[in-house]
Design an enzyme around this catalytic site. Structure first.
Site, PDB file in Angstrom:
ATOM      1  N   LEU A  13       8.114  11.151   3.896  1.00 23.06           N
ATOM      2  CA  LEU A  13       9.152  11.405   4.887  1.00 23.06           C
ATOM      3  C   LEU A  13      10.173  12.412   4.402  1.00 23.06           C
ATOM      4  O   LEU A  13      10.629  13.264   5.173  1.00 23.06           O
ATOM      5  CB  LEU A  13       9.842  10.082   5.255  1.00 23.06           C
ATOM      6  CG  LEU A  13      10.987  10.192   6.268  1.00 23.06           C
ATOM      7  CD1 LEU A  13      10.532  10.856   7.559  1.00 23.06           C
ATOM      8  CD2 LEU A  13      11.586   8.827   6.543  1.00 23.06           C
ATOM      9  N   SER A 126      15.201   1.051   7.335  1.00 26.17           N
ATOM     10  CA  SER A 126      13.874   0.504   7.578  1.00 26.17           C
ATOM     11  C   SER A 126      13.981  -0.592   8.619  1.00 26.17           C
ATOM     12  O   SER A 126      15.062  -1.178   8.815  1.00 26.17           O
ATOM     13  CB  SER A 126      13.301  -0.080   6.277  1.00 26.17           C
ATOM     14  OG  SER A 126      12.165  -0.884   6.523  1.00 26.17           O
ATOM     15  N   TYR A 139      13.252  -5.645  -1.151  1.00 24.17           N
ATOM     16  CA  TYR A 139      13.370  -4.422  -0.347  1.00 24.17           C
ATOM     17  C   TYR A 139      14.272  -4.661   0.858  1.00 24.17           C
ATOM     18  O   TYR A 139      15.181  -3.868   1.146  1.00 24.17           O
ATOM     19  CB  TYR A 139      11.982  -3.973   0.092  1.00 24.17           C
ATOM     20  CG  TYR A 139      11.961  -2.714   0.921  1.00 24.17           C
ATOM     21  CD1 TYR A 139      12.135  -1.474   0.325  1.00 24.17           C
ATOM     22  CD2 TYR A 139      11.744  -2.758   2.300  1.00 24.17           C
ATOM     23  CE1 TYR A 139      12.106  -0.309   1.074  1.00 24.17           C
ATOM     24  CE2 TYR A 139      11.711  -1.603   3.058  1.00 24.17           C
ATOM     25  CZ  TYR A 139      11.891  -0.382   2.439  1.00 24.17           C
ATOM     26  OH  TYR A 139      11.860   0.778   3.189  1.00 24.17           O
ATOM     27  N   LYS A 143      17.976  -2.956   1.809  1.00 24.53           N
ATOM     28  CA  LYS A 143      18.193  -2.212   3.046  1.00 24.53           C
ATOM     29  C   LYS A 143      19.301  -2.836   3.898  1.00 24.53           C
ATOM     30  O   LYS A 143      20.030  -2.120   4.598  1.00 24.53           O
ATOM     31  CB  LYS A 143      16.886  -2.117   3.835  1.00 24.53           C
ATOM     32  CG  LYS A 143      15.828  -1.241   3.168  1.00 24.53           C
ATOM     33  CD  LYS A 143      16.303   0.202   3.035  1.00 24.53           C
ATOM     34  CE  LYS A 143      15.209   1.129   2.547  1.00 24.53           C
ATOM     35  NZ  LYS A 143      15.648   2.543   2.488  1.00 24.53           N
ATOM     36  N   THR A 172       2.772   6.653   4.807  1.00 22.98           N
ATOM     37  CA  THR A 172       3.188   7.190   3.508  1.00 22.98           C
ATOM     38  C   THR A 172       2.500   6.417   2.390  1.00 22.98           C
ATOM     39  O   THR A 172       1.844   5.397   2.624  1.00 22.98           O
ATOM     40  CB  THR A 172       4.713   7.062   3.311  1.00 22.98           C
ATOM     41  OG1 THR A 172       5.060   5.666   3.359  1.00 22.98           O
ATOM     42  CG2 THR A 172       5.479   7.812   4.397  1.00 22.98           C
TER      43      THR A 172
END
Length: 221
Positions: A13, A126, A139, A143, A172
């Site tokens: 990205l 995200s 994660y 975020k 990705t």
């Protein structure tokens, strides 16, 4: 032309965002030195900006020459798939260091330059920053914290335009590794293309100066 500093631009990205902003901005591509980052920079006539997001002192030293900065895009990120019981404190530290503390340190370091330009800050968050997914404990936490920092920056620095982008799953390397962890079959057509999300980011950056886009939520069809 206005200047845009992009982190995580060596692939995926971040590289797509560099391509999307090239026609309208002078690009500074921040990250660890690598052949991939050099290749992206050469492709877009950009300048590489060596930076280690886990080193706040180094960030401050490498950015002190910037007197004005029009756009800062936080795109770098890491993920260590694992449910809460599988995770380790070391993984939490490593995730927060890159995904949360790195953007905080970089934003603080270039804040005078952003103020001088009445600039924009775009945080690539995200879907996990709104609703945690199974197997992404550290994660998701990083975020959620990044979301809170972006909201706080918008409130505390009203002269800046601050946007959080919440993409769904993107095709990705990170997504490939997550699907492997889940034990599924990787099918790129199920995910957003990096260029699609990058186009949304470019639209945010191109928003007329009398408006600010607070949030963008984009999902695969």
């Amino acid at each position: 032309m206005p200047t845009a500093l992009i982190t995580g631009a060596s692939r995926g990205l971040g590289a797509a965002i560099a391509a999307a902003l090239e026609p309208s901005h002078t690009l500074l591509l921040a990250g660890r030195p690598s052949p991939e980052l050099d290749e992206v920079a050469a492709r877009h006539g950009a300048t590489t900006w060596p930076m280690e997001l886990t080193d706040p002192d180094g960030i401050a030293a490498t950015t002190e020459v910037l007197t004005e900065l029009d756009v800062l895009v936080h795109c770098a990120g890491v993920a260590y798939p694992g449910r809460v019981a599988e995770s380790t404190v070391e993984e939490w530290r490593a995730t927060l260091a890159v995904n949360t503390l790195g953007p905080v340190a970089l934003t603080l370091a270039v804040l005078p330059a952003l103020r001088a330009a009445r600039g924009q800050v775009v945080f690539i968050n995200s879907g996990a920053g709104r609703n945690p997914s199974p197997g992404l404990a550290s994660y998701a936490a990083s975020k959620f914290a990044l979301r809170a920092f972006a909201d706080s920056l918008r409130v505390d620095e009203p002269e800046l335009r601050v946007t959080t982008v919440y993409p769904g799953r993107i095709d990705t390397d990170m997504q490939y590794n997550l699907v492997a962890y889940e034990g599924g079959e990787y099918r790129p057509e199920r995910f957003l293309r990096p260029a699609t999300v990058a186009a949304a980011v470019a639209d945010v950056v191109a928003t007329p100066a009398d408006a600010v886009v607070h949030e963008v939520v984009i999902r695969p069809r």
